[in-house]
Design an enzyme around this catalytic site. Structure first.
Site, PDB file in Angstrom:
ATOM      1  N   ARG A  11      29.430  94.889  71.666  1.00  0.00           N
ATOM      2  CA  ARG A  11      28.851  93.837  72.513  1.00  0.00           C
ATOM      3  C   ARG A  11      28.051  94.556  73.585  1.00  0.00           C
ATOM      4  O   ARG A  11      28.621  95.258  74.429  1.00  0.00           O
ATOM      5  CB  ARG A  11      29.926  92.969  73.157  1.00  0.00           C
ATOM      6  CG  ARG A  11      29.393  92.255  74.398  1.00  0.00           C
ATOM      7  CD  ARG A  11      30.221  91.134  74.879  1.00  0.00           C
ATOM      8  NE  ARG A  11      30.248  90.060  73.918  1.00  0.00           N
ATOM      9  CZ  ARG A  11      30.628  88.822  74.212  1.00  0.00           C
ATOM     10  NH1 ARG A  11      31.005  88.512  75.436  1.00  0.00           N
ATOM     11  NH2 ARG A  11      30.625  87.881  73.292  1.00  0.00           N
TER      12      ARG A  11
ATOM     13  N   HIS B 121      23.726  86.461  68.625  1.00  0.00           N
ATOM     14  CA  HIS B 121      25.194  86.386  68.613  1.00  0.00           C
ATOM     15  C   HIS B 121      25.636  85.839  67.251  1.00  0.00           C
ATOM     16  O   HIS B 121      26.132  84.722  67.152  1.00  0.00           O
ATOM     17  CB  HIS B 121      25.655  85.469  69.762  1.00  0.00           C
ATOM     18  CG  HIS B 121      27.111  85.598  70.119  1.00  0.00           C
ATOM     19  ND1 HIS B 121      27.958  86.498  69.519  1.00  0.00           N
ATOM     20  CD2 HIS B 121      27.868  84.923  71.035  1.00  0.00           C
ATOM     21  CE1 HIS B 121      29.177  86.378  70.065  1.00  0.00           C
ATOM     22  NE2 HIS B 121      29.146  85.428  70.976  1.00  0.00           N
TER      23      HIS B 121
ATOM     24  N   GLN C  33      29.220  84.322  66.498  1.00  0.00           N
ATOM     25  CA  GLN C  33      29.430  83.001  67.092  1.00  0.00           C
ATOM     26  C   GLN C  33      28.906  81.901  66.164  1.00  0.00           C
ATOM     27  O   GLN C  33      29.592  80.915  65.917  1.00  0.00           O
ATOM     28  CB  GLN C  33      28.714  82.920  68.450  1.00  0.00           C
ATOM     29  CG  GLN C  33      28.836  81.569  69.117  1.00  0.00           C
ATOM     30  CD  GLN C  33      30.255  81.267  69.556  1.00  0.00           C
ATOM     31  OE1 GLN C  33      30.865  82.058  70.257  1.00  0.00           O
ATOM     32  NE2 GLN C  33      30.800  80.129  69.151  1.00  0.00           N
TER      33      GLN C  33
ATOM     34  N   ASP D  57      25.031  75.740  75.998  1.00  0.00           N
ATOM     35  CA  ASP D  57      25.438  77.088  76.427  1.00  0.00           C
ATOM     36  C   ASP D  57      25.027  77.236  77.892  1.00  0.00           C
ATOM     37  O   ASP D  57      24.243  76.428  78.409  1.00  0.00           O
ATOM     38  CB  ASP D  57      24.759  78.148  75.537  1.00  0.00           C
ATOM     39  CG  ASP D  57      25.201  79.582  75.865  1.00  0.00           C
ATOM     40  OD1 ASP D  57      26.246  79.756  76.534  1.00  0.00           O
ATOM     41  OD2 ASP D  57      24.498  80.535  75.453  1.00  0.00           O
TER      42      ASP D  57
ATOM     43  N   CYS E 158      29.622  77.424  72.907  1.00  0.00           N
ATOM     44  CA  CYS E 158      30.203  78.719  72.516  1.00  0.00           C
ATOM     45  C   CYS E 158      31.248  79.204  73.507  1.00  0.00           C
ATOM     46  O   CYS E 158      32.078  80.038  73.163  1.00  0.00           O
ATOM     47  CB  CYS E 158      29.103  79.749  72.346  1.00  0.00           C
ATOM     48  SG  CYS E 158      28.053  79.933  73.803  1.00  0.00           S
TER      49      CYS E 158
ATOM     50  N   ARG F  96      36.298  81.642  65.754  1.00  0.00           N
ATOM     51  CA  ARG F  96      35.724  82.983  65.898  1.00  0.00           C
ATOM     52  C   ARG F  96      36.544  83.972  65.086  1.00  0.00           C
ATOM     53  O   ARG F  96      36.007  84.802  64.346  1.00  0.00           O
ATOM     54  CB  ARG F  96      35.706  83.409  67.383  1.00  0.00           C
ATOM     55  CG  ARG F  96      34.656  82.692  68.236  1.00  0.00           C
ATOM     56  CD  ARG F  96      33.235  83.055  67.821  1.00  0.00           C
ATOM     57  NE  ARG F  96      33.003  84.493  67.894  1.00  0.00           N
ATOM     58  CZ  ARG F  96      32.744  85.164  69.018  1.00  0.00           C
ATOM     59  NH1 ARG F  96      32.622  84.527  70.166  1.00  0.00           N
ATOM     60  NH2 ARG F  96      32.546  86.474  68.982  1.00  0.00           N
TER      61      ARG F  96
END
Ligand code: CP
Ligand code: NVA
Length: 309
Positions: A108, A135, A138, A227, A267, A295
């Site tokens: 990440r 991402h 996700q 988001d 998310c 996830r």
């Protein structure tokens, strides 16, 4: 000697539709096994994953660590101060050293180039756990959640309301391989990356719209997605963005415009009262927690796939 290069998971559209759907089917299978309490499936036994974080995380860290452990393996968390990627040591050196000890790497990071560099120099698969650009894990979890709640993935209308950010780029890259109707409603000047939009449209698989009126956009949506307005690395722009994004909050009125069929997705982490109201997060149509749980299941299937298990 000619060595086979490892299979990475960096962008959803590095894979074809068949493979993406196969990974999602695998996620459903392994999820139901784990949910039944069965711990006999231990494909990662004797294996380890090193997870490099240069940004904060709750879901990504815990879902990868727990998921890898539940399937028999050992996960190592490396926080922002442990490696200090690019400061204490160059990414290409980190990648070669860590891939000498581990069967899998996950990163990440801020710059997307960092995950590309990790992959380039690694002798083992590298999984993208979020960059400033995308991402993918996700959106794989989101696709799984949509299959569970909507009964199918193909043909669903997903309306994202907010910043044209890393989440949107991964939606666009999913839409490049799996046919959906994807709409991004964002303020002027906060559109997703133009090349990514064009590539997704050029793929000719999905209906893709980038628009500026959230009220018109959400009508008939199967899933309304939100988001944060200021992503990690942009937190100093929060006040400025709060002004620019006025009218883009997902509230009860916007969900009512969408219609009774619409689920709400995010998310997480969410800033309640900013991009979404508390009431929407807590509403019966909100599926943000099943989404977060998925996830782990989506990533377990991704890890199985890149390891050829
Ligand atoms: N959604 C997500 O990636 O959450 P974290 O930042 O907590 O990992
Ligand atoms: N767009 C957000 C997603 C967090 C999971 C960020 O990059 O901070």
């Amino acid at each position: 000697e000619a060595k086979k290069s490892p299979l990475h998971f960096l962008h959803i559209d590095d894979y074809d539709k068949k493979t993406i759907l196969h990974i999602l089917e695998r996620a459903i299978e392994v999820k139901s096994l784990l949910k039944s309490g069965d711990r006999s499936f231990q494909p990662f036994k004797g294996k380890s994953i090193a997870m490099i974080f240069t940004k904060p995380s709750m879901r990504t860290r815990v879902s990868f660590e727990t998921g890898f452990y539940l399937l028999g393996g050992h996960a190592i968390y490396l926080g922002p101060n442990d490696i200090q990627m690019g400061k204490r040591e160059e990414t290409r050196d980190i990648s070669r050293v860590l891939s000498g000890y581990n069967d899998l790497l996950m990163g990440r990071v801020f710059a997307h180039q960092d995950i590309l560099d990790l992959a380039k120099f690694s002798s083992v698969p590298v999984i993208n756990g979020l960059t400033d650009y995308n991402h993918p894990c996700q959106i794989m979890a989101d696709a799984l959640t949509i299959m569970e709640h909507g009964g199918k993935l193909e043909g669903v209308k997903v309306v994202y309301v907010g910043d044209g950010n890393n989440i949107v780029h991964s939606w666009l890259r999913l839409a490049a391989v799996v046919p959906i109707h994807f709409v991004c409603a964002c303020p002027q000047g906060f559109e997703p990356d133009q090349r990514t939009v064009e590539a997704a449209k050029r793929a000719g698989v999905s209906t893709i719209e980038i628009v500026h009126d959230p009220k018109a956009a959400v009508v008939g949506a199967n899933f309304v997605y939100s988001d944060v307005w200021a992503s990690m690395g942009q937190k100093d722009e929060a006040t400025f963005r709060m002004q620019k994004f006025r009218g883009f909050q997902v509230d009860e009125a916007l969900m009512a415009l969408a219609g009774p069929q619409a689920y709400f997705m995010h998310c997480l982490p969410a800033e309640r009262g900013v991009e979404v109201t508390d009431g929407v997060v807590e509403a019966p149509y909100s599926i943000v927690f099943p989404q977060a749980e998925n996830r782990m299941h989506a990533q377990n299937a991704i890890m199985l796939h890149v390891l050829g298990l």
